[in-house]
Motif scaffolding. Structure first.
Motif, PDB file in Angstrom:
ATOM      1  N   GLN A   3      10.576  28.446  30.501  1.00 41.00           N
ATOM      2  CA  GLN A   3       9.755  28.749  29.327  1.00 41.00           C
ATOM      3  C   GLN A   3       8.904  27.528  28.977  1.00 41.00           C
ATOM      4  O   GLN A   3       9.392  26.408  29.010  1.00 41.00           O
ATOM      5  CB  GLN A   3      10.639  29.108  28.133  1.00 41.00           C
ATOM      6  CG  GLN A   3      11.386  30.403  28.308  1.00 41.00           C
ATOM      7  CD  GLN A   3      10.494  31.606  28.038  1.00 41.00           C
ATOM      8  OE1 GLN A   3       9.336  31.655  28.407  1.00 41.00           O
ATOM      9  NE2 GLN A   3      11.058  32.599  27.403  1.00 41.00           N
ATOM     10  N   VAL A   4       7.637  27.741  28.664  1.00 38.16           N
ATOM     11  CA  VAL A   4       6.739  26.664  28.262  1.00 38.16           C
ATOM     12  C   VAL A   4       5.999  27.070  26.996  1.00 38.16           C
ATOM     13  O   VAL A   4       5.804  28.256  26.732  1.00 38.16           O
ATOM     14  CB  VAL A   4       5.718  26.305  29.370  1.00 38.16           C
ATOM     15  CG1 VAL A   4       6.408  25.712  30.581  1.00 38.16           C
ATOM     16  CG2 VAL A   4       4.892  27.510  29.786  1.00 38.16           C
ATOM     17  N   ASP A   5       5.609  26.085  26.194  1.00 37.55           N
ATOM     18  CA  ASP A   5       4.867  26.336  24.964  1.00 37.55           C
ATOM     19  C   ASP A   5       3.382  26.167  25.256  1.00 37.55           C
ATOM     20  O   ASP A   5       2.922  25.070  25.562  1.00 37.55           O
ATOM     21  CB  ASP A   5       5.316  25.362  23.882  1.00 37.55           C
ATOM     22  CG  ASP A   5       4.536  25.525  22.588  1.00 37.55           C
ATOM     23  OD1 ASP A   5       3.901  26.581  22.392  1.00 37.55           O
ATOM     24  OD2 ASP A   5       4.557  24.595  21.765  1.00 37.55           O
ATOM     25  N   ILE A   6       2.627  27.251  25.171  1.00 33.94           N
ATOM     26  CA  ILE A   6       1.190  27.188  25.474  1.00 33.94           C
ATOM     27  C   ILE A   6       0.329  27.207  24.220  1.00 33.94           C
ATOM     28  O   ILE A   6      -0.888  27.075  24.311  1.00 33.94           O
ATOM     29  CB  ILE A   6       0.759  28.334  26.409  1.00 33.94           C
ATOM     30  CG1 ILE A   6       0.994  29.690  25.752  1.00 33.94           C
ATOM     31  CG2 ILE A   6       1.447  28.234  27.759  1.00 33.94           C
ATOM     32  CD1 ILE A   6       0.367  30.842  26.493  1.00 33.94           C
ATOM     33  N   GLU A   7       0.963  27.348  23.060  1.00 33.09           N
ATOM     34  CA  GLU A   7       0.197  27.512  21.822  1.00 33.09           C
ATOM     35  C   GLU A   7      -0.801  26.384  21.588  1.00 33.09           C
ATOM     36  O   GLU A   7      -1.949  26.625  21.227  1.00 33.09           O
ATOM     37  CB  GLU A   7       1.141  27.621  20.627  1.00 33.09           C
ATOM     38  CG  GLU A   7       0.420  27.940  19.336  1.00 33.09           C
ATOM     39  CD  GLU A   7       1.370  28.204  18.185  1.00 33.09           C
ATOM     40  OE1 GLU A   7       0.936  27.990  17.049  1.00 33.09           O
ATOM     41  OE2 GLU A   7       2.513  28.600  18.425  1.00 33.09           O
ATOM     42  N   ASN A   8      -0.390  25.135  21.791  1.00 34.56           N
ATOM     43  CA  ASN A   8      -1.270  23.992  21.530  1.00 34.56           C
ATOM     44  C   ASN A   8      -1.883  23.403  22.796  1.00 34.56           C
ATOM     45  O   ASN A   8      -2.523  22.362  22.740  1.00 34.56           O
ATOM     46  CB  ASN A   8      -0.513  22.913  20.760  1.00 34.56           C
ATOM     47  CG  ASN A   8      -0.117  23.399  19.381  1.00 34.56           C
ATOM     48  OD1 ASN A   8      -0.920  23.996  18.672  1.00 34.56           O
ATOM     49  ND2 ASN A   8       1.133  23.193  19.008  1.00 34.56           N
ATOM     50  N   GLN A  43       0.999  36.348  31.162  1.00 33.85           N
ATOM     51  CA  GLN A  43       2.350  36.778  31.497  1.00 33.85           C
ATOM     52  C   GLN A  43       3.122  35.665  32.196  1.00 33.85           C
ATOM     53  O   GLN A  43       4.330  35.569  32.047  1.00 33.85           O
ATOM     54  CB  GLN A  43       2.305  38.011  32.384  1.00 33.85           C
ATOM     55  CG  GLN A  43       1.762  39.212  31.658  1.00 33.85           C
ATOM     56  CD  GLN A  43       1.752  40.439  32.542  1.00 33.85           C
ATOM     57  OE1 GLN A  43       1.954  40.354  33.749  1.00 33.85           O
ATOM     58  NE2 GLN A  43       1.514  41.577  31.941  1.00 33.85           N
ATOM     59  N   ASN A  44       2.436  34.853  32.976  1.00 38.98           N
ATOM     60  CA  ASN A  44       3.079  33.765  33.711  1.00 38.98           C
ATOM     61  C   ASN A  44       2.183  32.540  33.690  1.00 38.98           C
ATOM     62  O   ASN A  44       0.962  32.659  33.667  1.00 38.98           O
ATOM     63  CB  ASN A  44       3.319  34.146  35.182  1.00 38.98           C
ATOM     64  CG  ASN A  44       4.355  35.214  35.332  1.00 38.98           C
ATOM     65  OD1 ASN A  44       5.423  35.132  34.745  1.00 38.98           O
ATOM     66  ND2 ASN A  44       4.049  36.230  36.114  1.00 38.98           N
ATOM     67  N   VAL A  45       2.807  31.385  33.730  1.00 42.03           N
ATOM     68  CA  VAL A  45       2.122  30.107  33.893  1.00 42.03           C
ATOM     69  C   VAL A  45       2.747  29.462  35.119  1.00 42.03           C
ATOM     70  O   VAL A  45       3.959  29.232  35.154  1.00 42.03           O
ATOM     71  CB  VAL A  45       2.285  29.208  32.647  1.00 42.03           C
ATOM     72  CG1 VAL A  45       1.605  27.867  32.858  1.00 42.03           C
ATOM     73  CG2 VAL A  45       1.736  29.901  31.411  1.00 42.03           C
ATOM     74  N   ILE A  46       1.951  29.193  36.125  1.00 44.60           N
ATOM     75  CA  ILE A  46       2.458  28.669  37.387  1.00 44.60           C
ATOM     76  C   ILE A  46       2.052  27.206  37.510  1.00 44.60           C
ATOM     77  O   ILE A  46       0.868  26.893  37.571  1.00 44.60           O
ATOM     78  CB  ILE A  46       1.899  29.479  38.576  1.00 44.60           C
ATOM     79  CG1 ILE A  46       2.268  30.951  38.389  1.00 44.60           C
ATOM     80  CG2 ILE A  46       2.397  28.921  39.898  1.00 44.60           C
ATOM     81  CD1 ILE A  46       1.495  31.894  39.267  1.00 44.60           C
TER      82      ILE A  46
END
Length: 64
Positions: A3-8, A43-46
């Motif tokens: 899991q990664v935080d992409i909000e910022n 949906q995914n971050v690679i």
């Protein structure tokens, strides 16, 4: 997958035209409107293990 935080996280948008990858540029207002919508649809971050600077050099045709 982790899991990664992409909000910022800043968003870099690429487009492929005739087999060549191009960076895109937007007016600040357009970027601020599009960025949250695109992040919501992810949906995914690679991970690539490439920094933004290295990506820029690659896209400009410079040696890494």
């Amino acid at each position: 997958m982790q899991q990664v935080d992409i909000e910022n996280a800043p968003l870099t948008i690429l487009i492929s035209i005739d087999g060549q990858v191009h960076l895109t540029a937007y007016k600040k207002e357009q970027y601020e409107a599009l960025s949250p919508l695109l992040k919501m649809g992810m949906q995914n971050v690679i991970p690539t293990k490439v920094t933004q600077s290295e990506l820029n050099k690659l896209l400009r045709g410079e040696n890494l």
